[in-house]
Design a protein around this motif. Structure first.
Motif, PDB file in Angstrom:
ATOM      1  N   THR A  45      27.932  40.627  40.356  1.00  0.00           N
ATOM      2  CA  THR A  45      28.851  40.761  39.215  1.00  0.00           C
ATOM      3  C   THR A  45      30.075  40.142  39.835  1.00  0.00           C
ATOM      4  O   THR A  45      30.891  39.407  39.462  1.00  0.00           O
ATOM      5  CB  THR A  45      29.141  42.240  38.436  1.00  0.00           C
ATOM      6  N   LEU A  46      30.332  40.907  41.089  1.00  0.00           N
ATOM      7  CA  LEU A  46      31.397  40.746  41.949  1.00  0.00           C
ATOM      8  C   LEU A  46      31.706  39.057  42.124  1.00  0.00           C
ATOM      9  O   LEU A  46      32.463  38.470  42.104  1.00  0.00           O
ATOM     10  CB  LEU A  46      31.814  41.484  43.021  1.00  0.00           C
ATOM     11  N   GLU A  47      30.369  38.585  42.657  1.00  0.00           N
ATOM     12  CA  GLU A  47      30.078  37.318  43.075  1.00  0.00           C
ATOM     13  C   GLU A  47      30.386  36.385  42.028  1.00  0.00           C
ATOM     14  O   GLU A  47      31.382  35.243  42.201  1.00  0.00           O
ATOM     15  CB  GLU A  47      29.014  36.886  43.885  1.00  0.00           C
ATOM     16  N   GLU A  48      29.898  36.511  40.755  1.00  0.00           N
ATOM     17  CA  GLU A  48      30.101  35.484  39.765  1.00  0.00           C
ATOM     18  C   GLU A  48      31.718  35.733  39.394  1.00  0.00           C
ATOM     19  O   GLU A  48      32.269  34.416  38.996  1.00  0.00           O
ATOM     20  CB  GLU A  48      29.308  36.124  38.476  1.00  0.00           C
ATOM     21  N   TRP A  49      32.202  36.639  39.146  1.00  0.00           N
ATOM     22  CA  TRP A  49      33.593  36.775  38.701  1.00  0.00           C
ATOM     23  C   TRP A  49      34.784  36.318  39.954  1.00  0.00           C
ATOM     24  O   TRP A  49      35.469  35.585  39.615  1.00  0.00           O
ATOM     25  CB  TRP A  49      34.184  38.287  38.490  1.00  0.00           C
ATOM     26  N   PHE A  50      34.259  36.478  41.081  1.00  0.00           N
ATOM     27  CA  PHE A  50      35.275  35.979  42.070  1.00  0.00           C
ATOM     28  C   PHE A  50      35.116  34.293  42.105  1.00  0.00           C
ATOM     29  O   PHE A  50      36.242  33.616  42.606  1.00  0.00           O
ATOM     30  CB  PHE A  50      34.878  36.434  43.553  1.00  0.00           C
ATOM     31  N   GLU A  51      34.039  33.982  41.951  1.00  0.00           N
ATOM     32  CA  GLU A  51      33.766  32.363  41.840  1.00  0.00           C
ATOM     33  C   GLU A  51      34.617  31.899  40.793  1.00  0.00           C
ATOM     34  O   GLU A  51      35.466  30.899  41.007  1.00  0.00           O
ATOM     35  CB  GLU A  51      32.385  31.978  41.670  1.00  0.00           C
ATOM     36  N   VAL A  52      34.682  32.489  39.614  1.00  0.00           N
ATOM     37  CA  VAL A  52      35.623  31.734  38.505  1.00  0.00           C
ATOM     38  C   VAL A  52      36.943  32.052  38.844  1.00  0.00           C
ATOM     39  O   VAL A  52      37.950  31.132  38.508  1.00  0.00           O
ATOM     40  CB  VAL A  52      34.981  32.255  37.052  1.00  0.00           C
ATOM     41  N   PHE A  53      37.276  32.884  39.321  1.00  0.00           N
ATOM     42  CA  PHE A  53      38.883  33.603  39.709  1.00  0.00           C
ATOM     43  C   PHE A  53      39.104  32.434  40.494  1.00  0.00           C
ATOM     44  O   PHE A  53      40.291  31.731  40.453  1.00  0.00           O
ATOM     45  CB  PHE A  53      38.811  34.841  40.121  1.00  0.00           C
ATOM     46  N   THR A  54      38.289  32.102  41.771  1.00  0.00           N
ATOM     47  CA  THR A  54      38.708  31.260  42.551  1.00  0.00           C
ATOM     48  C   THR A  54      38.864  29.686  42.397  1.00  0.00           C
ATOM     49  O   THR A  54      39.976  29.186  42.347  1.00  0.00           O
ATOM     50  CB  THR A  54      37.533  30.974  43.938  1.00  0.00           C
ATOM     51  N   TRP A  55      38.032  29.368  41.154  1.00  0.00           N
ATOM     52  CA  TRP A  55      38.290  28.103  40.480  1.00  0.00           C
ATOM     53  C   TRP A  55      39.644  27.968  39.813  1.00  0.00           C
ATOM     54  O   TRP A  55      40.297  26.971  39.563  1.00  0.00           O
ATOM     55  CB  TRP A  55      37.120  27.818  39.479  1.00  0.00           C
ATOM     56  N   ALA A  56      40.099  29.181  39.074  1.00  0.00           N
ATOM     57  CA  ALA A  56      41.365  29.369  38.681  1.00  0.00           C
ATOM     58  C   ALA A  56      42.626  29.006  39.699  1.00  0.00           C
ATOM     59  O   ALA A  56      43.523  28.432  39.106  1.00  0.00           O
ATOM     60  CB  ALA A  56      41.594  30.586  37.664  1.00  0.00           C
ATOM     61  N   GLN A  57      42.475  29.496  40.606  1.00  0.00           N
ATOM     62  CA  GLN A  57      43.285  29.615  41.732  1.00  0.00           C
ATOM     63  C   GLN A  57      43.426  28.054  42.131  1.00  0.00           C
ATOM     64  O   GLN A  57      44.541  27.530  42.556  1.00  0.00           O
ATOM     65  CB  GLN A  57      42.929  30.088  43.158  1.00  0.00           C
TER      66      GLN A  57
END
Length: 188
Positions: free
Chosen positions: A110-122
């Protein structure tokens, strides 16, 4: 907002509140006429959020890798179920279909998937909202870590402020519907 991707555990967690609130989020999505894109399973919080959408007449798109189809147990009552070969394909398809992202409590996946899209936003790959549903204060330690990363100079305060976090599904959905994305240049 047409669809939201929800990342969450295929486990139930130790407190019944996780399953209850996952189902409630699903109900709220359907009530708001927002479809769900998720990992395609019928177990744990994943199954609860999908069932919550379906029982209120909403639409659910599941994306599950072939290898996990029997382990996570693919949900058979979805509007659409896409079986893909890899986790990379799963994540890419979910991101493509979604207008925003929510993480419910879950484990490392869950964390890996969310952090990936959050990184993409950054880094400007998208301007979609990235949210945490803070059930039972589950994500408070993550926010403390973000504060530490800001303090230590590894994350800009502006990026930390991109995170939409609420304890209540209705309030979270209201904030996401009104979200105004903005790109913040990481290197200037």
């Amino acid at each position: 907002m047409k669809r939201l991707a929800v990342y969450c555990g295929s486990s139930e967690g130790n407190d019944p509140i996780y399953m209850k609130e996952a189902r409630k989020l699903g109900n709220c999505l359907a009530d708001a006429n927002i479809g769900l894109v998720y990992g395609g399973s019928n177990v744990g919080c994943m199954g609860a959020v999908a069932d919550g959408v379906l029982e209120n007449g909403g639409k659910v798109i599941g994306v599950i890798p072939e290898k996990l189809k029997s382990v996570e147990i693919a949900h058979e009552k979805l509007t659409e179920l896409h079986v893909v070969e890899t986790m990379h394909q799963r994540k890419a398809m979910m991101a493509e279909y979604a207008d925003g992202f929510i993480a419910l409590p879950g484990g490392t996946g869950t964390l890996e998937e969310w952090f990936e899209v959050f990184t993409w936003a950054q880094i400007g790959y998208h301007q979609k909202p990235c949210a945490l549903l803070n059930i039972n204060q589950y994500y408070q330690p993550i926010m403390t870590l973000f504060d530490h990363m800001v303090e230590q100079g590894f994350v800009k305060q502006a990026y930390r402020e991109l995170i939409v976090m609420e304890n209540n599904p209705e309030q979270l959905i209201d904030r996401l519907k009104n979200y105004q994305g903005k790109y913040i240049d990481k290197w200037s």
